[in-house]
Design a protein around this motif. Structure first.
Motif, PDB file in Angstrom:
ATOM      1  N   SER A  56       0.833  -1.200   0.000  1.00 35.16           N
ATOM      2  CA  SER A  56       0.000   0.000   0.000  1.00 35.16           C
ATOM      3  C   SER A  56       0.870   1.253   0.000  1.00 35.16           C
ATOM      4  CB  SER A  56      -0.988  -0.008   1.170  1.00 35.16           C
ATOM      5  OG  SER A  56      -0.363  -0.452   2.327  1.00 35.16           O
ATOM      6  N   LEU A  57       2.025   1.185   0.694  1.00 36.22           N
ATOM      7  CA  LEU A  57       2.921   2.343   0.678  1.00 36.22           C
ATOM      8  C   LEU A  57       3.533   2.529  -0.718  1.00 36.22           C
ATOM      9  CD1 LEU A  57       4.650   1.957   4.143  1.00 36.22           C
ATOM     10  CD2 LEU A  57       2.797   3.458   3.501  1.00 36.22           C
ATOM     11  N   PHE A  58       3.832   1.411  -1.393  1.00 36.22           N
ATOM     12  CA  PHE A  58       4.335   1.494  -2.766  1.00 36.22           C
ATOM     13  C   PHE A  58       3.279   2.107  -3.681  1.00 36.22           C
ATOM     14  CE2 PHE A  58       7.746  -1.666  -1.857  1.00 36.22           C
ATOM     15  CZ  PHE A  58       8.784  -0.968  -2.452  1.00 36.22           C
ATOM     16  N   ALA A  59       2.013   1.721  -3.462  1.00 38.33           N
ATOM     17  CA  ALA A  59       0.937   2.263  -4.295  1.00 38.33           C
ATOM     18  C   ALA A  59       0.852   3.780  -4.111  1.00 38.33           C
ATOM     19  CB  ALA A  59      -0.387   1.600  -3.935  1.00 38.33           C
ATOM     20  N   VAL A  60       0.948   4.222  -2.847  1.00 34.86           N
ATOM     21  CA  VAL A  60       0.904   5.667  -2.580  1.00 34.86           C
ATOM     22  C   VAL A  60       2.072   6.356  -3.276  1.00 34.86           C
ATOM     23  CG1 VAL A  60       1.082   7.429  -0.788  1.00 34.86           C
ATOM     24  CG2 VAL A  60      -0.285   5.397  -0.387  1.00 34.86           C
ATOM     25  N   PHE A  61       3.252   5.753  -3.171  1.00 38.21           N
ATOM     26  CA  PHE A  61       4.425   6.360  -3.803  1.00 38.21           C
ATOM     27  C   PHE A  61       4.245   6.433  -5.318  1.00 38.21           C
ATOM     28  CE2 PHE A  61       8.547   6.230  -5.856  1.00 38.21           C
ATOM     29  CZ  PHE A  61       9.184   7.286  -5.236  1.00 38.21           C
ATOM     30  N   ALA A  62       3.722   5.336  -5.907  1.00 37.00           N
ATOM     31  CA  ALA A  62       3.552   5.304  -7.364  1.00 37.00           C
ATOM     32  C   ALA A  62       2.590   6.395  -7.815  1.00 37.00           C
ATOM     33  CB  ALA A  62       3.046   3.930  -7.793  1.00 37.00           C
ATOM     34  N   VAL A  63       1.554   6.632  -7.011  1.00 35.72           N
ATOM     35  CA  VAL A  63       0.568   7.641  -7.395  1.00 35.72           C
ATOM     36  C   VAL A  63       1.132   9.054  -7.219  1.00 35.72           C
ATOM     37  CG1 VAL A  63      -1.650   8.637  -6.720  1.00 35.72           C
ATOM     38  CG2 VAL A  63      -1.431   6.170  -6.982  1.00 35.72           C
ATOM     39  N   LEU A  64       1.892   9.272  -6.155  1.00 39.88           N
ATOM     40  CA  LEU A  64       2.333  10.640  -5.819  1.00 39.88           C
ATOM     41  C   LEU A  64       3.713  11.003  -6.372  1.00 39.88           C
ATOM     42  CD1 LEU A  64       1.185  10.952  -2.093  1.00 39.88           C
ATOM     43  CD2 LEU A  64       0.110  11.936  -4.100  1.00 39.88           C
ATOM     44  N   ARG A  65       4.360  10.103  -7.124  1.00 34.19           N
ATOM     45  CA  ARG A  65       5.782  10.320  -7.429  1.00 34.19           C
ATOM     46  C   ARG A  65       6.052  11.571  -8.260  1.00 34.19           C
ATOM     47  NH1 ARG A  65       3.763   6.978 -11.098  1.00 34.19           N
ATOM     48  NH2 ARG A  65       4.663   6.851 -13.182  1.00 34.19           N
ATOM     49  N   HIS A  66       5.046  12.062  -9.014  1.00 31.41           N
ATOM     50  CA  HIS A  66       5.288  13.269  -9.811  1.00 31.41           C
ATOM     51  C   HIS A  66       4.777  14.536  -9.134  1.00 31.41           C
ATOM     52  CE1 HIS A  66       6.917  10.971 -12.985  1.00 31.41           C
ATOM     53  NE2 HIS A  66       5.803  10.324 -13.252  1.00 31.41           N
ATOM     54  N   ASN A  67       4.122  14.378  -7.973  1.00 32.97           N
ATOM     55  CA  ASN A  67       3.540  15.560  -7.328  1.00 32.97           C
ATOM     56  C   ASN A  67       4.591  16.260  -6.470  1.00 32.97           C
ATOM     57  OD1 ASN A  67       1.442  14.233  -8.469  1.00 32.97           O
ATOM     58  ND2 ASN A  67       0.106  14.301  -6.689  1.00 32.97           N
ATOM     59  N   THR A  68       5.512  16.963  -7.159  1.00 26.02           N
ATOM     60  CA  THR A  68       6.629  17.551  -6.419  1.00 26.02           C
ATOM     61  C   THR A  68       6.319  18.965  -5.931  1.00 26.02           C
ATOM     62  OG1 THR A  68       7.531  18.250  -8.518  1.00 26.02           O
ATOM     63  CG2 THR A  68       8.368  16.203  -7.596  1.00 26.02           C
ATOM     64  N   TYR A  69       5.230  19.559  -6.384  1.00 25.47           N
ATOM     65  CA  TYR A  69       4.786  20.881  -5.926  1.00 25.47           C
ATOM     66  C   TYR A  69       5.934  21.888  -6.023  1.00 25.47           C
ATOM     67  CZ  TYR A  69       1.849  24.099  -3.310  1.00 25.47           C
ATOM     68  OH  TYR A  69       1.082  25.172  -2.923  1.00 25.47           O
ATOM     69  N   GLY A  70       6.626  21.876  -7.145  1.00 19.98           N
ATOM     70  CA  GLY A  70       7.714  22.826  -7.335  1.00 19.98           C
ATOM     71  C   GLY A  70       9.009  22.442  -6.648  1.00 19.98           C
ATOM     72  N   GLY A  71       8.990  21.384  -5.846  1.00 20.71           N
ATOM     73  CA  GLY A  71      10.200  20.915  -5.160  1.00 20.71           C
ATOM     74  C   GLY A  71      10.996  19.991  -6.064  1.00 20.71           C
ATOM     75  N   PRO A  72      12.091  19.433  -5.526  1.00 22.10           N
ATOM     76  CA  PRO A  72      12.929  18.547  -6.337  1.00 22.10           C
ATOM     77  C   PRO A  72      12.241  17.215  -6.606  1.00 22.10           C
ATOM     78  CG  PRO A  72      13.692  18.578  -4.079  1.00 22.10           C
ATOM     79  CD  PRO A  72      12.591  19.587  -4.154  1.00 22.10           C
TER      80      PRO A  72
END
Lengths: 130, 208
Positions: free
Chosen positions: B44-60
């Motif tokens: 489930s943590l991998f799923a969260v990471f896979a979904v959020l991996r591009h949401n950098t909100y201007g950060g690195p």
């Protein structure tokens, strides 16, 4: 009295004796894992492949290493007849597949239906800042 | 008559022996089921990471933040510790107490250096202002990798406790069973790390 048959009762997991591990298995598992890790690293770092091929290659290497470690480090598939360990493992893999695959699928779908940030700002401005 | 008694006693003995083996096997099977449910936690943590991996909100993003050689060194260290943990089980099977202790110390040292490297990485990110509060990507990264790190910490504690057991009591059947479980736990953590290395670090580097 002479005819007492020994009958083991209540055998959920029957092993007869604890599984014995061997040095050979650990060496194979370790060597193979090192080779696969370094291959994956070198490809990701220096490989000039296009993205889908690269993703497929890295995923394959990870799954191969996963299988190798399950067999040689965690000794999966060496148990006796009711193969409960294997059963539980396969069930886990199905759950993981549904959980991860389903999350990515659904969230991508939702993402596709969402307004982009720029469109959203434009819309909000047209609506007097909301 | 006395022969019959001996025979009966022998049967009772062997029955007990088999019952004990079966109990050990059941316990180990139960531990395996726990590990599989732990897999679902990580999934489930991998799923969260896979979904959020591009949401950098201007950060690195991942390719900017992570150092690949650093991740490779961490991976090799953890893999080696998994191997030395296996050697400890092997020595325990042969009842070589001193060798078991030696391999436990090696495993502990490697595991501790892995944990140190991980914490150092976290420290560097946070010092640069890229903590879990920076973006969705960093939140999911920290939760995923720190959950693994927490497991490693518990594993280190367990190795320390088992070393004391081996030192004080030698390798009884109970200790042997626990050593087997400990090694399963430690190998399992290395299995999870394969996917963290591939999905977080390698996929991050090639900008998937």
């Amino acid at each position: 009295m002479s005819q007492i048959n020994h009958q083991p009762v209540d055998i959920l997991v029957s092993t007869h004796q604890p599984e014995q591990v061997t040095l050979r298995g650990y060496v194979i598992g370790f060597g193979g894992s090192i080779v696969m890790t370094i291959t994956a690293y070198l490809f990701a770092r220096y490989g000039m492949l296009n993205k889908p091929v690269m993703v497929a290659l890295l995923a394959f290497l990870a799954l191969a290493q996963f299988t190798l470690q399950l067999v040689y480090f965690l000794h999966l598939g060496r148990e006796f007849s009711p193969r409960l360990k294997l059963l539980v493992t396969v069930f886990m893999m199905i759950i993981v597949f549904i959980l991860v695959g389903g999350s990515i699928w659904i969230m991508n779908n939702l993402d596709g239906r969402m307004m982009g940030t720029k469109v959203m700002i434009k819309y909000m401005n047209s609506q007097d800042g909301l | 008559m006395s022969e019959a008694v001996t025979q009966t006693l022998n049967i009772i003995k062997s029955n007990k022996l088999i019952a004990k083996y079966d109990k050990d096997a059941r316990d180990i099977f139960g531990f395996w089921v726990y590990l599989m449910t732990d897999c679902v936690l990580f999934a489930s943590l991998f799923a969260v990471f896979a979904v959020l991996r591009h949401n950098t909100y201007g950060g690195p993003g991942a390719s900017l933040l992570f150092s690949m050689p650093y991740a490779l060194v961490e991976t090799i260290i953890l893999l080696t510790s998994s191997f030395t943990c296996g050697l400890a089980v092997l020595s325990a099977q042969l009842k070589h107490n001193k060798r078991v202790l030696f391999w436990f110390i090696v495993t502990f040292a490697l595991g501790a250096s892995f944990l140190g490297l991980e914490l150092n990485e976290f420290h560097n990110f946070i010092a640069m202002g890229d903590s879990w509060r920076r973006s969705g990507f960093l939140s999911s990264y920290f939760v995923l990798v720190a959950t693994h790190g927490l497991h490693i910490t518990l594993g280190l504690l367990w190795i320390a406790v088992m070393s004391v057991f081996v030192l004080k009591r030698g390798i009884s059947d109970l200790v042997m069973k626990r050593i087997r479980m400990l090694s399963m736990f430690w190998h399992f953590l290395d299995v999870v790390w394969i996917f963290i290395f591939t999905i977080v670090y390698l996929f991050g580097a090639i900008r998937v």
